[in-house]
Design a protein around this motif. Sequence first.
Motif, PDB file in Angstrom:
ATOM      1  N   ARG A 273      94.152  32.547   3.798  1.00  0.00           N
ATOM      2  CA  ARG A 273      95.294  33.457   3.920  1.00  0.00           C
ATOM      3  C   ARG A 273      96.634  32.723   3.948  1.00  0.00           C
ATOM      4  N   ASP A 274      96.609  31.392   4.197  1.00  0.00           N
ATOM      5  CA  ASP A 274      97.862  30.640   4.288  1.00  0.00           C
ATOM      6  C   ASP A 274      98.698  30.723   3.014  1.00  0.00           C
ATOM      7  N   ALA A 275      98.044  30.719   1.870  1.00  0.00           N
ATOM      8  CA  ALA A 275      98.784  30.739   0.604  1.00  0.00           C
ATOM      9  C   ALA A 275      99.478  32.077   0.366  1.00  0.00           C
TER      10      ALA A 275
ATOM     11  N   TYR B 208     106.046  32.664   4.474  1.00  0.00           N
ATOM     12  CA  TYR B 208     106.603  31.654   5.369  1.00  0.00           C
ATOM     13  C   TYR B 208     105.559  30.820   6.101  1.00  0.00           C
ATOM     14  N   SER B 209     104.309  30.885   5.661  1.00  0.00           N
ATOM     15  CA  SER B 209     103.338  29.918   6.173  1.00  0.00           C
ATOM     16  C   SER B 209     103.692  28.573   5.535  1.00  0.00           C
ATOM     17  N   PHE B 210     103.177  27.495   6.084  1.00  0.00           N
ATOM     18  CA  PHE B 210     103.455  26.168   5.541  1.00  0.00           C
ATOM     19  C   PHE B 210     103.029  26.073   4.072  1.00  0.00           C
ATOM     20  N   VAL B 211     101.844  26.571   3.768  1.00  0.00           N
ATOM     21  CA  VAL B 211     101.340  26.517   2.388  1.00  0.00           C
ATOM     22  C   VAL B 211     102.232  27.348   1.474  1.00  0.00           C
ATOM     23  N   TRP B 212     102.603  28.538   1.905  1.00  0.00           N
ATOM     24  CA  TRP B 212     103.465  29.411   1.107  1.00  0.00           C
ATOM     25  C   TRP B 212     104.802  28.715   0.836  1.00  0.00           C
ATOM     26  N   CYS B 213     105.378  28.093   1.878  1.00  0.00           N
ATOM     27  CA  CYS B 213     106.658  27.395   1.709  1.00  0.00           C
ATOM     28  C   CYS B 213     106.529  26.248   0.714  1.00  0.00           C
TER      29      CYS B 213
ATOM     30  N   LEU C 215     105.631  22.115  -4.168  1.00  0.00           N
ATOM     31  CA  LEU C 215     105.129  20.912  -3.517  1.00  0.00           C
ATOM     32  C   LEU C 215     103.647  21.119  -3.218  1.00  0.00           C
ATOM     33  N   CYS C 216     102.899  20.060  -3.219  1.00  0.00           N
ATOM     34  CA  CYS C 216     101.482  20.142  -2.866  1.00  0.00           C
ATOM     35  C   CYS C 216     101.365  20.118  -1.342  1.00  0.00           C
ATOM     36  N   PRO C 217     100.925  21.229  -0.719  1.00  0.00           N
ATOM     37  CA  PRO C 217     100.848  21.247   0.741  1.00  0.00           C
ATOM     38  C   PRO C 217      99.897  20.203   1.308  1.00  0.00           C
ATOM     39  N   TYR C 218      98.830  19.901   0.594  1.00  0.00           N
ATOM     40  CA  TYR C 218      97.890  18.883   1.064  1.00  0.00           C
ATOM     41  C   TYR C 218      98.546  17.511   1.089  1.00  0.00           C
ATOM     42  N   ARG C 219      99.281  17.197   0.030  1.00  0.00           N
ATOM     43  CA  ARG C 219      99.961  15.901  -0.051  1.00  0.00           C
ATOM     44  C   ARG C 219     101.039  15.781   1.034  1.00  0.00           C
TER      45      ARG C 219
END
Length: 105
Positions: free
Chosen positions: A67-69, A73-78, A84-88
């Motif tokens: 659900r993060d994506a 305004y979740s970190f992944v969504w931002c 930007l790659c949220p994992y990186r």
Amino acid sequence: MQKIRNFEDLSFIDYDPKYCAPERGLIAEVIYRAMRDVLNPALCEEDHIRREAILWMRLERKKFLKRDAKSPYSFVWCCNHLELCPYRVREKIIELRKNGVKLIV
């Protein structure tokens, strides 16, 4: 000890807020503030704010939730909004934290 002063010092983030739409700059600043709260607890007003930043970026989990994506305004969504790659980004923040790097204003 390495000190990071602004986005220009974050070479792992290929993003310059000076050349973006205002809403993208705002999203970038949200990520930057969370990073500052995590990487320099002395600048954080209260410990619960730092803890919320750690939870928001899911620094203590091995993976993001599905659900993060989709959650605005979740970190992944931002990160996705800024291309930007949220994992990186997350892995680099974890690395900086382990190495005692401070993010200052």
